[in-house]
Design a protein around this motif. Structure first.
Motif, short mmCIF file in Angstrom:
data_model
loop_
_atom_site.label_atom_id
_atom_site.label_comp_id
_atom_site.label_asym_id
_atom_site.label_seq_id
_atom_site.Cartn_x
_atom_site.Cartn_y
_atom_site.Cartn_z
N ARG A 70 -10.13 40.80 12.88
CA ARG A 70 -10.68 39.56 13.44
C ARG A 70 -9.58 38.55 13.75
O ARG A 70 -9.65 37.82 14.72
N ARG A 71 -8.55 38.50 12.89
CA ARG A 71 -7.50 37.50 13.08
C ARG A 71 -6.30 38.05 13.86
O ARG A 71 -5.26 37.41 13.94
N GLY A 105 -10.29 40.55 7.12
CA GLY A 105 -10.18 39.82 8.38
C GLY A 105 -9.02 40.26 9.25
O GLY A 105 -8.64 39.57 10.19
N ASN A 144 -3.82 38.66 16.76
CA ASN A 144 -3.52 37.72 17.84
C ASN A 144 -2.24 38.12 18.56
O ASN A 144 -1.42 38.86 18.00
N THR A 174 -4.76 25.42 1.60
CA THR A 174 -4.01 26.18 2.61
C THR A 174 -2.50 26.13 2.36
O THR A 174 -1.82 27.13 2.49
N GLN A 206 -4.10 28.70 9.06
CA GLN A 206 -3.73 28.55 10.46
C GLN A 206 -3.02 29.82 10.90
O GLN A 206 -2.55 30.60 10.07
N GLU A 207 -2.88 29.96 12.20
CA GLU A 207 -2.34 31.21 12.72
C GLU A 207 -0.94 31.54 12.19
O GLU A 207 -0.65 32.67 11.82
N ALA A 225 -8.01 34.67 5.65
CA ALA A 225 -8.54 34.84 7.01
C ALA A 225 -9.45 33.69 7.39
O ALA A 225 -9.53 33.28 8.55
N GLU A 226 -10.10 33.14 6.38
CA GLU A 226 -11.07 32.07 6.65
C GLU A 226 -10.39 30.73 6.92
O GLU A 226 -10.84 29.96 7.75
N TYR A 227 -9.31 30.46 6.22
CA TYR A 227 -8.78 29.10 6.24
C TYR A 227 -7.35 28.92 6.75
O TYR A 227 -6.95 27.81 7.07
N TRP A 254 -1.16 32.76 8.67
CA TRP A 254 -1.83 34.06 8.67
C TRP A 254 -0.86 35.16 9.12
O TRP A 254 -0.76 36.22 8.50
N ASN A 255 -0.14 34.89 10.21
CA ASN A 255 0.79 35.89 10.72
C ASN A 255 1.88 36.19 9.70
O ASN A 255 2.31 37.33 9.55
#
Lengths: 328, 295
Positions: B195-196, B192, B198, B139, B169-170, B165-167, B173-174
């Motif tokens: 799905r992700r 993803g 937020n 990560t 943290q927010e 998307a799987e691993y 990801w953002n």
């Protein structure tokens, strides 16, 4: 960052009027086998592409200030095969490099040992066309030790060697560099002796080495002198480079020299050899130069960066109008 | 206890090899087998590294051909290699040959490849993230890769890559999505993405859109995809603005965003254009069709 959706073709045209010498070299392609782009700006890349520079070699060198740790060496080598390669591709210029421990920093023996340890991780990389630039600066024992070690490395890897010859006591330093290379059993055809001048060229050519000339104002060659050299020695095994770096230097030295040669009545084929073909012949012995890449670097980059946007062509970056005081 | 691989490693490895087989000469294939045998015998990290680098010299860089069956099998394992060049594919396969039982040695070795990788090697490595053993261990490396300024490296992480998307943290990801929009990536190819989605990302993207407008620049219509599910009174004015755009793609984007929203005024807005609402319901207007029209 630009937004490609908003750009029209206009932004990609050169904005300033071309200087007269550009007319002389219209349609020619150039290969600058020694230039330190790490120290140069995007303006330089654009000007180089406009002037017909198609491919370059960036030798690993001294960054102007001594490094104190191995990690900064590693990061520097990484940048030569990563970031700088990408930056160059954005302007449609194919970027190669040579990797080595420069002579100045060979004098920090503890660090030099550590650098020698990581060199094998880098010299086999794609687009690494030689071991360089290595050789003598102050001509100390430590410089000799690491020069020799790197010659062995180059021999083992089957790579050409790009030799930096010293500013001071140049003639003797150049002779000594060649003597040692031969002593290690290297073929002179695999060695490019750089930064030659009127005093060194004869012997370098006589002994079968490649003779590179650096067109660099005030301290190395001027291009008028270079014209005379080519008139006298011809074009066999001779090549021209800019060695442009963080000092007062000129990334357009190769095309400008070609223009001056043309103006001086030197044969077009000879110009082609000393500003393009010879450098390729010498460094392609690495097996790492595919001339098809000179063209594809433009298309590939366009696809990767801009996802086939119809506006951007030829890997070009958008232009800014240097004459305008408006910045958008 | 963490599993070494989080997918059917043998099946995937076999399929990758099969694809390589279909794309290379006998000579290249035997070279790869030779390297594999050497690694299995001696297990030297140096040889593993040098082979990883040498692969491009052996395979060349032709774009691979891939049968629909193999593509489907790999896709079922969340692996997408369409458009790969041969060197990249062979490098991914080679990564799967290193023994993964010793977690510490494995991670140190793979990290070592990252640390001395050239541009193409970086793309191969980041693209292979979903295939690496000890998936939880990458990560920080992924977050670091998102910071790269090299377009090919960004693409390898962001597009058709199931790992982030799987691993991630927010926050990381953002950052990925934000940077993808900023660098004009085709964000519909981010795995993803919906799905992700937020609220935090929606807020950042809304601010970003306002900055663009303030500067007199356009906003990528796909951005509203990530705001749609979170439309409230704060974002509704933005959506109305985009809805009223003379640009039809923007209008469609606003409609798609409203369609994903449960906020009553957004639903009302959508009803003003029942034809479009209908097309969205029938999936003749989707975010993919919007993306296709931008490209």
């Amino acid at each position: 960052m630009c937004c490609s959706h908003e750009l029209t073709g206009k932004e990609f045209q050169p904005v300033s009027a071309s200087p007269a010498y550009m007319e002389r070299i219209k349609g020619m392609r150039f290969f600058d086998p020694h230039i330190h782009m790490t120290s140069r700006t995007t303006d330089d890349y654009q000007a180089m592409a406009d002037a017909g520079i198609t491919a370059i070699i960036e030798p690993a060198f001294w960054l102007g200030q001594p490094r104190t740790g191995i990690d900064t060496f590693r990061d520097y080598f990484n940048s030569l095969i990563g970031w700088e390669r990408f930056r160059s591709s954005q302007f449609g210029i194919k970027h190669y490099c040579t990797i080595g421990l420069n002579s100045k920093e060979a004098n920090n023996e503890k660090l030099a040992e550590a650098v020698m340890e990581i060199l094998p991780l880098f010299i086999y990389k794609e687009g690494v066309v030689g071991v360089g630039e290595i050789g003598f600066d102050d001509q100390t024992a430590a410089e000799e030790k690491y020069y020799r070690a790197q010659l062995e490395l180059a021999k083992e890897a089957g790579l050409p060697v790009q030799i930096h010859t010293p500013h001071r006591d140049k003639k003797k330093g150049t002779q000594r560099s060649m003597d040692i290379a031969l002593e290690h059993g290297l073929d002179p055809k695999m060695i490019i002796v750089d930064h030659n001048n009127e005093e060194t060229v004869q012997e370098v050519l006589d002994r079968g080495f490649w003779a590179a000339f650096t067109i660099y104002p005030f301290t190395k060659m001027g291009n008028e002198r270079m014209v005379e050299i080519v008139k006298q020695y011809g074009s066999e095994r001779i090549m021209v480079n800019s060695a442009a770096d963080w000092g007062i230097s000129d990334p357009l030295a190769v095309p400008k020299t070609a223009a001056l040669m043309h103006e001086s009545g030197i044969d077009l084929n000879d110009i082609h050899l000393v500003t393009f073909r010879n450098a390729i012949s010498a460094f392609a012995q690495s097996g790492q130069i595919d001339e098809a890449d000179f063209e594809s670097v433009k298309d590939i980059d366009q696809r990767l960066k801009f996802n086939g946007s119809t506006v951007l062509r030829g890997g070009q970056q958008p232009r800014i109008d240097k004459q305008s005081n408006i910045i958008r | 206890m963490e599993n070494v691989y989080h997918y059917d490693r043998y099946k995937v490895c076999d399929t990758l090899y099969k694809v390589i087989e279909q794309n290379v000469t006998e000579q290249v294939l035997s070279w790869l087998q030779q390297q594999k045998a050497r690694l299995e015998e001696a297990g030297s990290i140096l040889q593993f590294n040098l082979t990883f680098t040498a692969i491009s010299r052996q395979t060349g860089k032709q774009v691979i051909s891939l049968s629909p069956e193999d593509a489907a099998l790999l896709a079922a394992n969340n692996i997408f290699i369409q458009g790969y060049t041969l060197d990249r594919l062979a490098r991914v396969w080679w990564l799967l040959q290193f023994p993964a039982d010793d977690r510490e040695v494995y991670i140190k070795t793979i990290e070592g490849l990252f640390d001395a990788a050239d541009m193409n090697e970086l793309a191969a490595l980041y693209g292979a993230l979903p295939l690496l053993a000890w998936p939880g261990a990458w990560t920080a490396r992924t977050a670091e890769g998102i910071r790269s300024n090299i377009g090919t490296v960004q693409d390898a992480i962001m597009l058709e890559n199931a790992y982030p998307a799987e691993y991630l943290q927010e926050a990381a990801w953002n950052q990925l999505v934000m940077k993808a929009i900023f660098t004009e990536k085709p964000i519909h190819r981010i795995i993803g993405l919906d799905r992700r989605a937020n609220p935090q990302l929606a807020a950042v993207l809304s601010d970003y859109a306002h900055e663009r407008w303030a500067a007199g620049r356009t906003v990528n219509p796909q951005l509203w995809r990530l705001i749609g599910p979170f439309i409230d009174q704060t974002y509704f004015a933005d959506i109305e603005r985009v809805w009223n755009s003379e640009n039809n793609i923007e209008h469609e984007a606003a409609a798609l965003a409203c369609f994903a929203s449960s906020y009553a005024p957004a639903r009302e807005l959508l009803k003003k254009h029942p034809g479009m609402q209908d097309e969205i319901a029938r999936q003749t207007i989707t975010w993919d069709t919007v993306a296709a029209r931008i490209a």
